[in-house]
Design a protein around this motif. Structure first.
Motif, mmCIF file in Angstrom:
data_model
loop_
_atom_site.group_PDB
_atom_site.id
_atom_site.type_symbol
_atom_site.label_atom_id
_atom_site.label_comp_id
_atom_site.label_asym_id
_atom_site.label_seq_id
_atom_site.Cartn_x
_atom_site.Cartn_y
_atom_site.Cartn_z
ATOM 1 N N GLY A 34 -60.835 67.734 -68.600
ATOM 2 C CA GLY A 34 -61.534 69.003 -68.529
ATOM 3 C C GLY A 34 -62.954 68.971 -69.051
ATOM 4 O O GLY A 34 -63.628 70.006 -69.051
ATOM 5 N N GLY A 86 -62.642 81.619 -66.561
ATOM 6 C CA GLY A 86 -62.723 80.661 -67.647
ATOM 7 C C GLY A 86 -63.596 81.162 -68.782
ATOM 8 O O GLY A 86 -64.804 80.924 -68.816
ATOM 9 N N ILE A 110 -66.214 76.339 -70.111
ATOM 10 C CA ILE A 110 -65.933 77.758 -69.947
ATOM 11 C C ILE A 110 -66.997 78.534 -70.721
ATOM 12 O O ILE A 110 -67.861 77.946 -71.373
ATOM 13 C CB ILE A 110 -64.512 78.118 -70.429
ATOM 14 N N ASP A 151 -65.668 68.035 -67.839
ATOM 15 C CA ASP A 151 -66.701 68.398 -66.864
ATOM 16 C C ASP A 151 -66.624 69.855 -66.420
ATOM 17 O O ASP A 151 -67.391 70.276 -65.550
ATOM 18 C CB ASP A 151 -66.601 67.497 -65.630
ATOM 19 N N ARG A 152 -65.712 70.635 -67.032
ATOM 20 C CA ARG A 152 -65.538 72.025 -66.613
ATOM 21 C C ARG A 152 -65.624 72.944 -67.826
ATOM 22 O O ARG A 152 -64.600 73.374 -68.371
ATOM 23 C CB ARG A 152 -64.202 72.214 -65.890
ATOM 24 N N TRP A 179 -71.025 73.108 -75.259
ATOM 25 C CA TRP A 179 -70.798 72.089 -74.235
ATOM 26 C C TRP A 179 -72.080 71.337 -73.914
ATOM 27 O O TRP A 179 -72.047 70.121 -73.705
ATOM 28 C CB TRP A 179 -70.241 72.745 -72.970
ATOM 29 N N GLU A 199 -56.465 77.921 -62.860
ATOM 30 C CA GLU A 199 -57.149 76.725 -62.356
ATOM 31 C C GLU A 199 -58.153 76.157 -63.349
ATOM 32 O O GLU A 199 -58.468 74.969 -63.301
ATOM 33 C CB GLU A 199 -57.816 77.013 -61.008
ATOM 34 N N TRP A 200 -58.675 76.976 -64.266
ATOM 35 C CA TRP A 200 -59.668 76.490 -65.224
ATOM 36 C C TRP A 200 -59.032 75.837 -66.448
ATOM 37 O O TRP A 200 -59.732 75.261 -67.274
ATOM 38 C CB TRP A 200 -60.593 77.631 -65.658
#
Length: 373
Positions: A67, A8, A72, A69-70, A49, A27-28
Motif C-alpha cells: 500500500g 481513503g 490516503i 504507493d496509495r 506520505w 478498495e483503498w
C-alpha cells in the motif's frame, strides 16, 4: 487538496478495519488486511506520505510495505487534535467537534491537547468541560469489546485522551522500545484489534525541521515498525498510518497587524489554519481585508464557505459551530499566522494544519509478521 471523506481518509480506517466481512474491505485498504485474524493499527504522529516518499531509502520496512504507493488523506484541519479524534471515532470533524488545536469556548480559548484555558496561567478545565460531553462520539464504535490502546504512559488521565479514546483501556509505555512488547503481549492474549500510537516524528519535526534529526528519527521509526511486525503471530497484520504530514515553515511567520486586529476579538485554530473571531458586524469587512492582503499566499474563507465546501465533512451542529471563528486563513505557501496568546507556537519549525499535499497525504500500509511469511 480536500479530505476524501467518502473514500481513503483517516476517518474511515477504523470503521474499515472493524467492519471487515468475509475477507473483504474497501478498495483503498491494503488487500492483506481483509482476511487478518488480528489487526494492530499503529499511528505515527506527523509521518506525512510525501516526506516518507522523499526519504524512501531511510525507511526500508515502511517503503516495502503493501500500500505504500496509495496514500490516503487526513482531515481538515490537518492537526493532531482533530485528526486523531477522526481516526479513533471514525467520524469527520463536523461530527466529533474537535475542529482544531485551539477552539473557542465562549470568550475563552480551549487548548484541546492540554484541556486548559488561559494564555498566561493555564487553567485545567477537565471538571468544568467534561471531555466526553464536549466530544460525545464513541471511540472504536462497532468493536464487540473494548479496544486496548498502547500509548505513552504520560497521556493517561488527560482531557484529550478522554475525549478521543473514551473508555478504552490504556497500556502505557515510557520508552519506545516497550511499545512492541506491549503490542505483542496483547496479541498473545487474543485481542483481535490493538491501537498503538507513537509521537516521535512530530516532536522532532516541530523542534528541528526536516533535516538530519528528522532523518534519524525516521530511521528509528522504521526500526520500530519492524519490531512491532516481529511480534505478530500467524494470521495477524500490522497497519500503519499517520494523522497528518508536515511543512517546514521555519521563521516565515506572519503577525497580523493592528489594522486587522482592530476587527478581531479572538484568535483560535493553529498557525496554518488560523481562525479569526470578528467583533459583531465586522466579519464581512474583515474577510475582504484579509483577502486583499493575503490572496497570493493563503486561502481566505468565511466560516460558512468553509463548511459548504466540505472541509469538515458535512454540516456542523449549532452547538458546535461557534467553536469556529468567522474567517479562516489557510496558507498554501510555507508561512504561518501567529497567535500571540499561544506562546509555544512561535518556536515551531515544522507545522501542519493546511490543505497542501505535504500536510494532507499520509501513508496507509500493511505488513505481515514472520509467522505469515
Amino acid at each position: 487538496m480536500l479530505p476524501d471523506y467518502a473514500g481513503g481518509c483517516i476517518a474511515n480506517v477504523v470503521p474499515a478495519l472493524l467492519g471487515r466481512r468475509d475477507g473483504a474491505g474497501p478498495e483503498w485498504l491494503p488487500p492483506m488486511v481483509a482476511p487478518a485474524a488480528q489487526v494492530v493499527l499503529l499511528v505515527i504522529d506527523g509521518l506525512g506520505w510525501m516526506q516518507l516518499r522523499d526519504r524512501a531509502a531511510l525507511a526500508p520496512t515502511l517503503t516495502a510495505a503493501e500500500g505504500i504507493d496509495r496514500p490516503i488523506t487526513s482531515v481538515a484541519p490537518t492537526t493532531t487534535a482533530c485528526a486523531l479524534t477522526s481516526i479513533t471515532t471514525g467520524r469527520p470533524p463536523s461530527e466529533h467537534g474537535l475542529l482544531g488545536y485551539r477552539l473557542a469556548l465562549g470568550d475563552d480559548i480551549l487548548n484541546v491537547l492540554r484541556w486548559t484555558v488561559g494564555s498566561g496561567i493555564a487553567h485545567d478545565v477537565r471538571r468544568s468541560v467534561p471531555a466526553r460531553r464536549f466530544q460525545p462520539c464513541p471511540s472504536f464504535a462497532g468493536s464487540p469489546r473494548p479496544v486496548p490502546v498502547v500509548s505513552k504512559d504520560e497521556f493517561g488521565g488527560t482531557g484529550f485522551t478522554a475525549a478521543h479514546l473514551g473508555n478504552s483501556p490504556l497500556w502505557g509505555y515510557k520508552v519506545a522500545s516497550s511499545l512492541p512488547l506491549e503490542v505483542g503481549r496483547l496479541l498473545d492474549q487474543g485481542e483481535p484489534f490493538v491501537y498503538a500510537y507513537y509521537d516521535g516524528i512530530d516532536k522532532v519535526a516541530h523542534g528541528t525541521g526536516l533535516g538530519a534529526h528528522y532523518d534519524a528519527e525516521l530511521r528509528a521509526v522504521d526500526r520500530l515498525v519492524a519490531d512491532v511486525a516481529s511480534e505478530l503471530p500467524a494470521g495477524a497484520v500490522l497497519v500503519v498510518t499517520a494523522d497528518h504530514g508536515q511543512i517546514d515553515v521555519g521563521s516565515r511567520v506572519e503577525l497580523l497587524g493592528r489594522e486587522i486586529m482592530s476587527s478581531v476579538r479572538l484568535l483560535s485554530g493553529e498557525g496554518r489554519f488560523r481562525w479569526l473571531h470578528a467583533h459583531p458586524g465586522a466579519a464581512e469587512d474583515l474577510e475582504q481585508a484579509l483577502t486583499e492582503r493575503y490572496r497570493d499566499s493563503t486561502w481566505v474563507l468565511g466560516r460558512q464557505q468553509a463548511i459548504d465546501e466540505g472541509l469538515f465533512g458535512g454540516p456542523i451542529a449549532d452547538d458546535i459551530v461557534d467553536r469556529l471563528g468567522d474567517v479562516v486563513l489557510i496558507p498554501h505557501t510555507s508561512i504561518a499566522f501567529l497567535d500571540p496568546a499561544d506562546t509555544g507556537e512561535s518556536r515551531l519549525r515544522c507545522r501542519h494544519g493546511s490543505l497542501t499535499g505535504d500536510e494532507m497525504l499520509v501513508p496507509l500500509v500493511a505488513l505481515a509478521g514472520p509467522g505469515n511469511i
